[in-house]
Scaffold this motif. Structure first.
Motif, PDB file in Angstrom:
ATOM      1  N   ASP A 152      -4.583   6.004   5.448  1.00 12.94           N
ATOM      2  CA  ASP A 152      -3.690   6.689   4.705  1.00 12.94           C
ATOM      3  C   ASP A 152      -3.981   8.180   4.878  1.00 12.94           C
ATOM      4  O   ASP A 152      -3.701   8.966   3.966  1.00 12.94           O
ATOM      5  CB  ASP A 152      -3.864   6.299   3.191  1.00 12.94           C
ATOM      6  N   GLN A 153      -4.031   8.582   6.184  1.00 11.63           N
ATOM      7  CA  GLN A 153      -4.355  10.024   6.152  1.00 11.63           C
ATOM      8  C   GLN A 153      -3.156  11.042   5.908  1.00 11.63           C
ATOM      9  O   GLN A 153      -3.381  11.985   5.329  1.00 11.63           O
ATOM     10  CB  GLN A 153      -4.643  10.282   7.749  1.00 11.63           C
ATOM     11  N   THR A 154      -1.890  10.390   6.207  1.00 17.74           N
ATOM     12  CA  THR A 154      -0.770  11.278   5.687  1.00 17.74           C
ATOM     13  C   THR A 154      -0.699  11.366   4.456  1.00 17.74           C
ATOM     14  O   THR A 154      -0.580  12.541   3.565  1.00 17.74           O
ATOM     15  CB  THR A 154       0.614  10.561   6.134  1.00 17.74           C
ATOM     16  N   GLN A 155      -0.637  10.505   3.523  1.00 13.48           N
ATOM     17  CA  GLN A 155      -0.920  10.421   1.994  1.00 13.48           C
ATOM     18  C   GLN A 155      -2.100  11.313   1.620  1.00 13.48           C
ATOM     19  O   GLN A 155      -1.660  12.022   0.748  1.00 13.48           O
ATOM     20  CB  GLN A 155      -1.191   8.983   1.427  1.00 13.48           C
ATOM     21  N   SER A 169       0.881  -1.020   0.024  1.00  9.40           N
ATOM     22  CA  SER A 169       0.041   0.242   0.034  1.00  9.40           C
ATOM     23  C   SER A 169       1.000   1.061   0.010  1.00  9.40           C
ATOM     24  O   SER A 169       1.884   1.276   0.151  1.00  9.40           O
ATOM     25  CB  SER A 169      -0.931  -0.061   1.358  1.00  9.40           C
ATOM     26  N   ALA A 170       0.378   2.504  -0.177  1.00 13.04           N
ATOM     27  CA  ALA A 170       0.913   3.596  -0.337  1.00 13.04           C
ATOM     28  C   ALA A 170       1.366   4.207   1.247  1.00 13.04           C
ATOM     29  O   ALA A 170       2.343   4.933   1.462  1.00 13.04           O
ATOM     30  CB  ALA A 170       0.016   4.640  -0.815  1.00 13.04           C
ATOM     31  N   TYR A 171       0.847   3.441   2.187  1.00 17.05           N
ATOM     32  CA  TYR A 171       0.962   3.843   3.744  1.00 17.05           C
ATOM     33  C   TYR A 171       2.011   3.067   4.262  1.00 17.05           C
ATOM     34  O   TYR A 171       2.205   2.990   5.141  1.00 17.05           O
ATOM     35  CB  TYR A 171      -0.275   3.761   4.586  1.00 17.05           C
ATOM     36  N   THR A 172       2.622   1.917   3.636  1.00 19.21           N
ATOM     37  CA  THR A 172       3.440   0.917   4.187  1.00 19.21           C
ATOM     38  C   THR A 172       4.820   0.923   3.317  1.00 19.21           C
ATOM     39  O   THR A 172       5.722   0.492   3.581  1.00 19.21           O
ATOM     40  CB  THR A 172       3.008  -0.434   3.945  1.00 19.21           C
ATOM     41  N   LEU A 173       4.771   1.940   2.140  1.00 18.41           N
ATOM     42  CA  LEU A 173       5.912   2.130   1.353  1.00 18.41           C
ATOM     43  C   LEU A 173       6.160   3.639   1.065  1.00 18.41           C
ATOM     44  O   LEU A 173       5.277   4.473   0.796  1.00 18.41           O
ATOM     45  CB  LEU A 173       5.700   1.176  -0.151  1.00 18.41           C
ATOM     46  N   PRO A 174       7.374   3.916   0.970  1.00 13.58           N
ATOM     47  CA  PRO A 174       7.681   5.363   0.483  1.00 13.58           C
ATOM     48  C   PRO A 174       7.424   5.630  -1.064  1.00 13.58           C
ATOM     49  O   PRO A 174       7.361   4.683  -1.703  1.00 13.58           O
ATOM     50  CB  PRO A 174       9.209   5.480   0.852  1.00 13.58           C
ATOM     51  N   PRO A 175       7.359   6.836  -1.512  1.00 10.99           N
ATOM     52  CA  PRO A 175       6.755   7.040  -2.934  1.00 10.99           C
ATOM     53  C   PRO A 175       7.701   6.478  -3.739  1.00 10.99           C
ATOM     54  O   PRO A 175       7.638   5.866  -4.769  1.00 10.99           O
ATOM     55  CB  PRO A 175       6.647   8.530  -3.051  1.00 10.99           C
ATOM     56  N   ALA A 176       8.931   6.372  -3.340  1.00  8.15           N
ATOM     57  CA  ALA A 176      10.313   6.014  -4.216  1.00  8.15           C
ATOM     58  C   ALA A 176       9.958   4.598  -4.314  1.00  8.15           C
ATOM     59  O   ALA A 176      10.365   3.971  -5.474  1.00  8.15           O
ATOM     60  CB  ALA A 176      11.373   6.432  -3.739  1.00  8.15           C
ATOM     61  N   ALA A 177       9.634   3.878  -3.507  1.00  9.06           N
ATOM     62  CA  ALA A 177       9.329   2.537  -3.754  1.00  9.06           C
ATOM     63  C   ALA A 177       8.405   1.970  -4.610  1.00  9.06           C
ATOM     64  O   ALA A 177       8.064   1.287  -5.522  1.00  9.06           O
ATOM     65  CB  ALA A 177       9.075   1.586  -2.260  1.00  9.06           C
ATOM     66  N   LEU A 178       7.292   2.847  -4.511  1.00 11.59           N
ATOM     67  CA  LEU A 178       6.189   2.731  -5.576  1.00 11.59           C
ATOM     68  C   LEU A 178       6.598   2.769  -6.985  1.00 11.59           C
ATOM     69  O   LEU A 178       6.049   2.094  -7.704  1.00 11.59           O
ATOM     70  CB  LEU A 178       4.916   3.652  -5.154  1.00 11.59           C
ATOM     71  N   GLY A 182      -3.833  14.559  -1.669  1.00  8.63           N
ATOM     72  CA  GLY A 182      -5.236  14.857  -2.017  1.00  8.63           C
ATOM     73  C   GLY A 182      -5.889  13.222  -1.936  1.00  8.63           C
ATOM     74  O   GLY A 182      -7.067  13.307  -1.223  1.00  8.63           O
ATOM     75  N   SER A 183      -5.110  12.018  -2.279  1.00  4.97           N
ATOM     76  CA  SER A 183      -5.906  10.985  -2.379  1.00  4.97           C
ATOM     77  C   SER A 183      -4.815   9.788  -2.764  1.00  4.97           C
ATOM     78  O   SER A 183      -3.718  10.600  -3.184  1.00  4.97           O
ATOM     79  CB  SER A 183      -6.982  10.698  -3.527  1.00  4.97           C
ATOM     80  N   VAL A 184      -4.894   8.852  -2.443  1.00  2.00           N
ATOM     81  CA  VAL A 184      -3.952   7.712  -2.893  1.00  2.00           C
ATOM     82  C   VAL A 184      -3.765   7.480  -4.455  1.00  2.00           C
ATOM     83  O   VAL A 184      -2.580   7.462  -4.832  1.00  2.00           O
ATOM     84  CB  VAL A 184      -4.167   6.299  -2.328  1.00  2.00           C
ATOM     85  N   HIS A 244      -3.208  -2.545  -2.438  1.00  2.67           N
ATOM     86  CA  HIS A 244      -4.259  -2.092  -1.341  1.00  2.67           C
ATOM     87  C   HIS A 244      -4.302  -0.552  -1.781  1.00  2.67           C
ATOM     88  O   HIS A 244      -3.578  -0.060  -1.545  1.00  2.67           O
ATOM     89  CB  HIS A 244      -4.241  -2.396  -0.113  1.00  2.67           C
ATOM     90  N   VAL A 245      -5.755   0.093  -1.869  1.00  2.00           N
ATOM     91  CA  VAL A 245      -5.885   1.455  -2.291  1.00  2.00           C
ATOM     92  C   VAL A 245      -7.162   1.763  -1.296  1.00  2.00           C
ATOM     93  O   VAL A 245      -8.147   1.113  -1.602  1.00  2.00           O
ATOM     94  CB  VAL A 245      -5.907   1.640  -3.629  1.00  2.00           C
ATOM     95  N   ALA A 246      -6.786   2.880  -0.743  1.00  2.00           N
ATOM     96  CA  ALA A 246      -8.110   3.490   0.001  1.00  2.00           C
ATOM     97  C   ALA A 246      -9.102   2.569   0.678  1.00  2.00           C
ATOM     98  O   ALA A 246     -10.316   2.517   0.349  1.00  2.00           O
ATOM     99  CB  ALA A 246      -8.802   4.446  -1.156  1.00  2.00           C
ATOM    100  N   GLU A 247      -8.654   1.414   1.524  1.00  5.04           N
ATOM    101  CA  GLU A 247      -9.347   0.478   1.842  1.00  5.04           C
ATOM    102  C   GLU A 247     -10.491   1.193   3.201  1.00  5.04           C
ATOM    103  O   GLU A 247     -11.503   0.807   3.155  1.00  5.04           O
ATOM    104  CB  GLU A 247      -8.742  -0.729   2.271  1.00  5.04           C
ATOM    105  N   SER A 248      -9.668   1.856   3.995  1.00  3.10           N
ATOM    106  CA  SER A 248     -10.345   2.229   5.116  1.00  3.10           C
ATOM    107  C   SER A 248      -9.947   3.723   5.325  1.00  3.10           C
ATOM    108  O   SER A 248      -8.846   4.256   4.801  1.00  3.10           O
ATOM    109  CB  SER A 248     -10.219   1.475   6.340  1.00  3.10           C
TER     110      SER A 248
END
Length: 435
Positions: free
Chosen positions: A221-224, A187-196, A229-231, A213-217
């Motif tokens: 992903d509040q920080t992202q 997910s975007a909340y368990t990986l840094p942007p560079a990893a993605l 704006g959104s994942v 996983h994207v925007a499940e709950s």
């Protein structure tokens, strides 16, 4: 060997969800479909013929699962997603060995095959053991070994290991190409942007599927969301789109997010059972469909659903679509069936499964009609027949299953694996984890 299956009802799951009466499916020696159509117009064939009662249809496609979690089933009940992951699941997974994962995947595979699920998209650790289990049971799997940062994990090494594996064994391998490899950035909340960015680039180089996983709950992903704006906006910004991407869950999306998916050919794995059990929310299924996004159904893991019965998710997907829009016509029985078959293949960016068409793999399910769901038999209008299949039948009606032309379930039992032994093997893992 070549084989002709003949049934009073064949559902090819073409785009129109046609109903063929007294029809055949011809299977070649290579395990692919040669022909599907009415018996009266079928080509001549010297292949042996097997007469079936009931309904013949494509195997169901589970577009998002963590099936080895059968050994974690029941753990962390009544917790929301993030607490469920951090307090219960991730600590338990840290204790799993490759053999534990194999045991869990064997049981999960057996459970799915008996429910008529022939393909599952798996995101998990110990990918080689997941693949071994899929091949041993005779199922079909799209495996995305997990990539995470933190918890003692090195995302760069995990990424490199996947690329090395694909480069060595190929994107698809095994009898009937039963295993497809891909990438599983969690997910975007368990990986840094560079990893993605790096994962997406590696996948595009190999035409591999990326499962994420994207925007499940809302809490995850509040920080992202605050920064981008959104994942989906973040993923677009870091160059994640452009290849074969499958976004699991995708519950909390804006109109702009949905447009991003549609513009970039992103597939969605809709997991209504898990989303409701964890109170994650209700995905905007009707809006995604209206935008032309490819959508399949997923069970998610058997520790968050808590089973791998895609028939249940079929019904729940339609019911939630109707109640969330207050429209009883929001998703009909035929469209629901296609989500679990043809739609699942499209979400996985595959055109060789999910339908009974020449050239596709012969992954088939025989549904019996000796059941209250079919009390009126098969001599009912087509729409009535499909309604009974989707709304009333369920996995209990699955009698026989073929994958790549090989029968892997006969009279409701797996042909390759002793189910009792599979249950006992997984049960020992659970018992150890609970001790």
């Amino acid at each position: 060997m070549s084989l002709r299956l003949r049934a009073p009802i064949v559902l090819p799951c073409d785009a129109a969800c046609s109903v063929l009466r007294d029809a055949v499916v011809d299977i070649g020696a290579d395990g692919r479909i040669l022909h599907c159509g009415p018996t009266a117009t079928a080509p001549a064939s010297d292949a042996p013929v097997r007469l079936l009662t009931g309904i013949l249809m494509p195997g169901l496609v589970n577009t998002h699962a963590h099936s080895p979690m059968t050994v974690l089933r029941g753990m962390g009940d009544n917790l929301p997603l993030i607490r469920w992951l951090t307090e219960v699941i991730w600590p338990a997974e840290g204790k799993l060995t490759g053999q534990d994962v194999y045991a869990g995947m064997v049981l999960g595979s057996v459970e799915m095959l008996r429910a008529g699920v022939t393909t599952s998209a798996e995101m998990y650790f110990h990918g080689e053991d997941v693949a071994r289990a899929i091949i041993d049971t005779g199922a079909r799997g799209v495996i995305a070994p997990a990539v995470l940062d933190g918890l003692g994990m090195d995302w760069r090494k995990m990424l490199a290991d996947i690329s090395t594996w694909i480069d060595a064994d190929g994107l698809r391998f095994g009898p009937g190409e039963r295993v497809e490899l891909g990438y599983g950035p969690h997910s975007a909340y368990t990986l840094p942007p560079a990893a993605l960015t790096e994962v997406a680039e590696a996948a595009r180089q190999r035409d591999a599927l990326v499962q994420i996983h994207v925007a499940e709950s809302l809490p995850e992903d509040q920080t992202q969301r605050a920064e981008h704006g959104s994942v989906p906006a973040l993923l677009a910004k870091v160059g994640f789109f452009g290849g074969r991407v499958l976004a699991a869950h995708s519950v909390h999306l804006s109109d702009t997010d949905i447009a991003l998916y549609a513009d970039n050919g992103v597939g969605v794995a809709h997991c209504p059972g898990s989303n409701t059990k964890l109170a994650s929310g209700i995905a905007r299924l009707t809006d995604l469909r209206a935008a032309g996004v490819a959508i399949g159904l997923g069970t998610d893991g058997p520790a968050s659903n808590d089973d791998l019965d895609l028939w249940e998710d079929m019904r729940l997907a339609a019911q939630l679509a109707r109640v969330s829009t207050m429209d009883p016509t929001a998703l009909g029985a035929a469209d629901t069936l296609l989500l679990a078959t043809r739609g699942g293949a499209q979400a996985l960016h595959r055109n060789d499964i999910g339908a009974l068409e020449a050239g596709r793999w012969a992954d088939l399910v025989h549904v019996g009609i000796d059941d209250p769901a079919f009390a009126a038999g098969l001599d009912v209008p087509d729409t009535h027949l499909i309604a009974n299949l989707v709304w009333a039948a369920g996995s209990r009606t699955v009698c026989d299953v073929w994958v790549a032309g090989e029968q892997v379930v006969a009279d409701r039992e797996p042909t390759r694996i002793d189910r009792t032994e599979a249950q006992a093997m997984a049960g020992k893992v659970t018992t150890r984890l609970l001790a």
